[in-house]
Each structure stands twice: as C-alpha cells, then as structure tokens.
Write a protein that holds these residues in place. Structure first.
Motif, short mmCIF file in Angstrom:
data_model
loop_
_atom_site.label_atom_id
_atom_site.label_comp_id
_atom_site.label_asym_id
_atom_site.label_seq_id
_atom_site.Cartn_x
_atom_site.Cartn_y
_atom_site.Cartn_z
N GLY A 81 31.70 8.83 40.81
CA GLY A 81 31.02 8.99 42.10
C GLY A 81 30.03 10.15 42.09
N LEU A 82 30.40 11.25 41.44
CA LEU A 82 29.48 12.38 41.33
C LEU A 82 28.25 12.02 40.49
CD1 LEU A 82 31.97 15.36 40.88
CD2 LEU A 82 30.46 14.94 42.83
N HIS A 83 28.46 11.28 39.41
CA HIS A 83 27.33 10.85 38.59
C HIS A 83 26.41 9.93 39.39
CE1 HIS A 83 27.94 12.47 34.54
NE2 HIS A 83 29.24 12.39 34.79
N TYR A 138 22.51 10.59 40.34
CA TYR A 138 21.44 9.62 40.05
C TYR A 138 20.63 9.34 41.32
CZ TYR A 138 19.26 5.24 38.50
OH TYR A 138 18.36 4.27 38.17
N ASN A 139 21.33 9.07 42.43
CA ASN A 139 20.64 8.76 43.68
C ASN A 139 19.85 9.95 44.21
OD1 ASN A 139 21.49 6.08 43.71
ND2 ASN A 139 23.32 6.54 44.91
N ALA A 140 20.41 11.15 44.08
CA ALA A 140 19.70 12.36 44.53
C ALA A 140 18.46 12.61 43.68
CB ALA A 140 20.64 13.56 44.48
N ALA A 141 18.57 12.39 42.39
CA ALA A 141 17.42 12.58 41.50
C ALA A 141 16.33 11.56 41.81
CB ALA A 141 17.86 12.49 40.04
N LEU A 142 16.73 10.33 42.11
CA LEU A 142 15.75 9.30 42.50
C LEU A 142 15.07 9.70 43.80
CD1 LEU A 142 14.39 6.55 42.20
CD2 LEU A 142 16.44 5.51 43.20
N GLU A 143 15.85 10.17 44.76
CA GLU A 143 15.28 10.62 46.04
C GLU A 143 14.33 11.80 45.83
OE1 GLU A 143 14.14 10.89 49.81
OE2 GLU A 143 15.46 9.31 49.08
N GLU A 144 14.70 12.71 44.93
CA GLU A 144 13.86 13.86 44.65
C GLU A 144 12.51 13.43 44.07
OE1 GLU A 144 14.33 18.17 42.42
OE2 GLU A 144 15.22 16.41 41.44
N ARG A 196 16.11 1.54 41.64
CA ARG A 196 16.83 1.43 42.91
C ARG A 196 17.95 2.46 43.03
NH1 ARG A 196 17.91 -5.03 43.47
NH2 ARG A 196 15.77 -5.68 43.10
N PHE A 197 18.31 2.72 44.28
CA PHE A 197 19.48 3.53 44.54
C PHE A 197 20.70 2.70 44.15
CE2 PHE A 197 16.31 5.37 47.35
CZ PHE A 197 16.49 6.72 47.07
N LYS A 198 21.72 3.35 43.65
CA LYS A 198 22.90 2.66 43.14
C LYS A 198 24.07 2.81 44.09
CE LYS A 198 20.86 1.69 39.22
NZ LYS A 198 20.43 0.37 38.88
N ARG A 205 28.27 1.80 44.84
CA ARG A 205 29.49 1.95 44.05
C ARG A 205 29.64 0.85 43.00
NH1 ARG A 205 34.80 0.38 43.83
NH2 ARG A 205 36.28 2.03 43.32
N ASP A 206 29.34 -0.36 43.37
CA ASP A 206 29.51 -1.48 42.45
C ASP A 206 28.31 -1.70 41.53
OD1 ASP A 206 32.01 -1.95 43.53
OD2 ASP A 206 31.22 -3.32 45.05
N ARG A 207 27.24 -0.94 41.71
CA ARG A 207 26.02 -1.13 40.92
C ARG A 207 25.77 0.02 39.95
NH1 ARG A 207 23.51 -5.83 40.91
NH2 ARG A 207 21.55 -4.77 40.72
N PHE A 208 26.74 0.91 39.82
CA PHE A 208 26.59 2.03 38.90
C PHE A 208 27.57 1.81 37.75
CE2 PHE A 208 27.04 6.42 37.40
CZ PHE A 208 25.70 6.79 37.34
#
Length: 140
Positions: free
Chosen positions: A30-32, A36-42, A109-111, A113-116
């Motif tokens: 979950g942290l990973h 990933y999502n935070a880096a994409l948003e950044e 895309r943002f990931k 739970r089931d897509r990471f």
C-alpha cells in the motif's frame, strides 16, 4: 577473445507468511502504491503549474524529503522505493515513445489496490512480487 554474455535468472520462491507477516506485506504494498500515485500526481502538477518535466532523479531527491516528513515511509527499503519511482519513469518513457511513433499513447494511470502488481528490489535475487489478497499460490 571470447565475451561471455551475462545470464539473468529468475528465481521463484513460494511464501507462506503468517497473518501478521501478510498484514505487514499488505501495508508495504500500500505504501508503494501510494508513493507511485503521489509521484504521478507530482509530475502532473509540475507540468500543469510550471511547465516542468520531472525526471526520475528529481523524484528520487524528493523521496528523501518524503521519508523524513512521513515516518511511515521509513518502513520501506529506500532502494525498493526507487524501483517504484523507476516503474513510473518507465511508464512515462513508454508513453512518450508511443506519442512519437504516432501510436495510441495511453497516459500513465493512477493505481488502485487491485491494479498495483507489487514491489521489487534493485539487486537481482533479493526481491519478490507481492499481490495483495493472494493465498500464496501465485506469489512469485
């Protein structure tokens, strides 16, 4: 002079974690995913607000700040967090390659739970892939 090509092996081991270990692996995954999502948003925000394109190196530098400000990220191995950022960097590289080739690009895309798919480690042989919710039969 003979040059011997390097051989890469993939080793698969089955894990049978206890309930406590499985919960810890779920938290790490979950942290990973959040990283990933935070880096994409950044990257998206930097481009929209300032027209800047962030690189993998830029985001690795901000990873150090994130680890100091958000103590839950200290539970992650720093190299495995860099592998997660590298995964995003590869997604952007593939996106821009497809744009340049005139193909359907598919923006990263943002990931959920089931897509990471899991997390990895830099060094060959000391990592594994963890899929949340698995019973252990398909872990690799």
């Amino acid at each position: 002079m003979n040059i011997v090509p390097s051989v890469h092996r993939r080793v698969t081991s089955r894990l049978y974690p206890s309930v406590t270990q499985a919960a810890a692996l779920e938290r790490m995954c979950g942290l990973h995913r959040a990283l990933y999502n935070a880096a994409l948003e950044e990257r998206i925000s930097a481009y929209r607000k300032a027209g800047l394109s962030l690189s993998f190196a830029d985001q690795c530098k901000s990873l150090t700040q994130i680890r100091h400000e958000h103590l839950e990220y200290l539970a992650l191995n720093a190299q495995s967090a860099q592998v997660t950022l590298k995964r995003l960097d590869k997604a952007f590289a593939a996106f821009f390659r497809r744009v340049k080739a005139g193909q359907t690009p598919g923006f990263p895309r943002f990931k959920g739970r089931d897509r990471f798919p899991g997390f990895g480690f830099k060094t060959h042989g000391d990592g594994f892939s963890f899929r949340p919710g698995d019973t252990g039969e398909r872990w690799r």
